[in-house]
Design a protein around this motif. Structure first.
Motif, PDB file in Angstrom:
ATOM      1  N   TRP A   1       0.824  -1.209   0.000  1.00 17.21           N
ATOM      2  CA  TRP A   1       0.000   0.000   0.000  1.00 17.21           C
ATOM      3  C   TRP A   1       0.858   1.258   0.000  1.00 17.21           C
ATOM      4  O   TRP A   1       0.560   2.214  -0.700  1.00 17.21           O
ATOM      5  CB  TRP A   1      -0.939   0.005   1.194  1.00 17.21           C
ATOM      6  N   VAL A   2       1.922   1.255   0.791  1.00 11.02           N
ATOM      7  CA  VAL A   2       2.808   2.415   0.837  1.00 11.02           C
ATOM      8  C   VAL A   2       3.446   2.638  -0.538  1.00 11.02           C
ATOM      9  O   VAL A   2       3.524   3.768  -1.026  1.00 11.02           O
ATOM     10  CB  VAL A   2       3.882   2.235   1.938  1.00 11.02           C
TER      11      VAL A   2
ATOM     12  N   GLU B   1       2.225   1.677  -3.440  1.00 17.36           N
ATOM     13  CA  GLU B   1       1.177   2.133  -4.362  1.00 17.36           C
ATOM     14  C   GLU B   1       0.867   3.612  -4.146  1.00 17.36           C
ATOM     15  O   GLU B   1       0.703   4.369  -5.110  1.00 17.36           O
ATOM     16  CB  GLU B   1      -0.093   1.288  -4.176  1.00 17.36           C
ATOM     17  N   LEU B   2       0.803   4.051  -2.886  1.00 19.37           N
ATOM     18  CA  LEU B   2       0.565   5.477  -2.607  1.00 19.37           C
ATOM     19  C   LEU B   2       1.699   6.338  -3.148  1.00 19.37           C
ATOM     20  O   LEU B   2       1.462   7.409  -3.716  1.00 19.37           O
ATOM     21  CB  LEU B   2       0.402   5.704  -1.099  1.00 19.37           C
TER      22      LEU B   2
ATOM     23  N   LEU C   1       1.268   6.599  -6.903  1.00 22.32           N
ATOM     24  CA  LEU C   1       0.182   7.509  -7.264  1.00 22.32           C
ATOM     25  C   LEU C   1       0.563   8.967  -7.024  1.00 22.32           C
ATOM     26  O   LEU C   1       0.231   9.846  -7.817  1.00 22.32           O
ATOM     27  CB  LEU C   1      -1.082   7.150  -6.482  1.00 22.32           C
ATOM     28  N   ASP C   2       1.274   9.226  -5.900  1.00 20.81           N
ATOM     29  CA  ASP C   2       1.732  10.597  -5.631  1.00 20.81           C
ATOM     30  C   ASP C   2       2.674  11.088  -6.722  1.00 20.81           C
ATOM     31  O   ASP C   2       2.590  12.238  -7.162  1.00 20.81           O
ATOM     32  CB  ASP C   2       2.430  10.666  -4.263  1.00 20.81           C
TER      33      ASP C   2
ATOM     34  N   GLU D   1       0.713  11.910  -9.786  1.00 18.41           N
ATOM     35  CA  GLU D   1      -0.031  13.158  -9.597  1.00 18.41           C
ATOM     36  C   GLU D   1       0.898  14.356  -9.750  1.00 18.41           C
ATOM     37  O   GLU D   1       0.535  15.357 -10.374  1.00 18.41           O
ATOM     38  CB  GLU D   1      -0.693  13.158  -8.225  1.00 18.41           C
TER      39      GLU D   1
END
Length: 196
Positions: free
Chosen positions: A121-122, A124-125, A128-129, A132
C-alpha cells in the motif's frame, strides 16, 4: 451425555460466537468431544465424554492458559555458555500449551502478512503521488468539474444557434444558404468546445 451444536456449546462456554470453538477444533483440541449426528451431518460436541473433563471446564482451562501472563523463564546465564540442553528445551516447550505455540506461529504469520500488505500500500501510494506530481494523474472531482463546465458551455452554444441564425434564415429563401448558415453556427459551437 448431552450433545450440543457448536452454537449451543459456544453459549455454554460464554462465547458470543462459535469461531473460538472452531479454531480449537481445527487445532485438534476438541477431538475427544466431537460426535457425528448433527443437522445435515454436522458434528456436535459431547458435554461430558468419559475419561475427559467436562467440555466447559476444558475450554475454560485452555482459555486460562492462553491468557496467563506467566512467561516461561529461560535457563540462567550462570549455567555457562554451553547453550540449551535438549531436555531443558523440551521442558520449556512442555510448559507452553499448544494454543500458545499455535498463537505464536499464527501471530507471526499474521504480522508478516499485514506488514507485506502495508508495504504494498505504501508503494502504491508513492507511485500515485509521483504520477499526480508529474501530471499523469488528476483528481476525479477535478475531472467531473471540468466535464460539467465543458458540457454546460456546449449546451449553451448549441441552444444559442437558433437565436443567432433565425433572422438570417427567415430572410433567406435559398435552402442551400440556410443550410450553410446553420452548419457554420454548429461548427462555431464545436470549435468553442474543442478550444476549451
Amino acid at each position: 451425555m448431552a450433545l450440543l451444536s457448536f452454537d449451543e456449546a459456544a453459549k455454554c462456554c460464554g462465547y458470543r460466537s462459535r469461531s473460538q470453538l472452531y479454531s480449537l477444533k481445527e487445532a485438534g483440541r476438541l477431538d475427544p468431544y466431537l460426535r457425528p449426528g448433527g443437522k445435515r451431518g454436522a458434528q456436535q460436541l459431547e458435554t461430558e465424554p468419559p475419561g475427559h473433563p467436562p467440555l466447559v471446564q476444558f475450554v475454560h482451562s485452555i482459555k486460562a492458559s492462553k491468557h496467563s501472563r506467566n512467561p516461561v523463564a529461560p535457563p540462567s546465564a550462570a549455567e555457562g555458555d554451553k547453550g540449551l540442553d535438549r531436555d531443558q528445551l523440551r521442558q520449556m516447550v512442555a510448559q507452553l500449551s499448544d494454543v500458545e505455540l499455535m498463537d505464536g506461529i499464527q501471530s507471526r504469520k499474521r504480522r508478516d502478512h499485514f506488514a507485506a500488505i502495508r508495504e504494498e500500500w505504501v508503494a502504491e501510494l508513492a507511485r500515485l503521488d509521483a504520477k499526480e506530481r508529474n501530471g499523469e494523474l488528476v483528481s476525479a472531482a477535478e475531472v467531473r468539474k471540468e466535464m460539467f463546465q465543458m458540457c454546460r458551455s456546449m449546451r449553451d452554444n448549441l441552444l444559442g444557434v437558433a437565436a443567432r441564425v433565425s433572422g438570417r434564415v427567415a430572410a433567406s429563401s435559398d435552402v442551400r444558404e440556410v443550410q450553410v448558415l446553420i452548419e457554420e453556427e454548429i461548427r462555431t459551437a464545436l470549435r468553442v468546445l474543442s478550444d476549451g
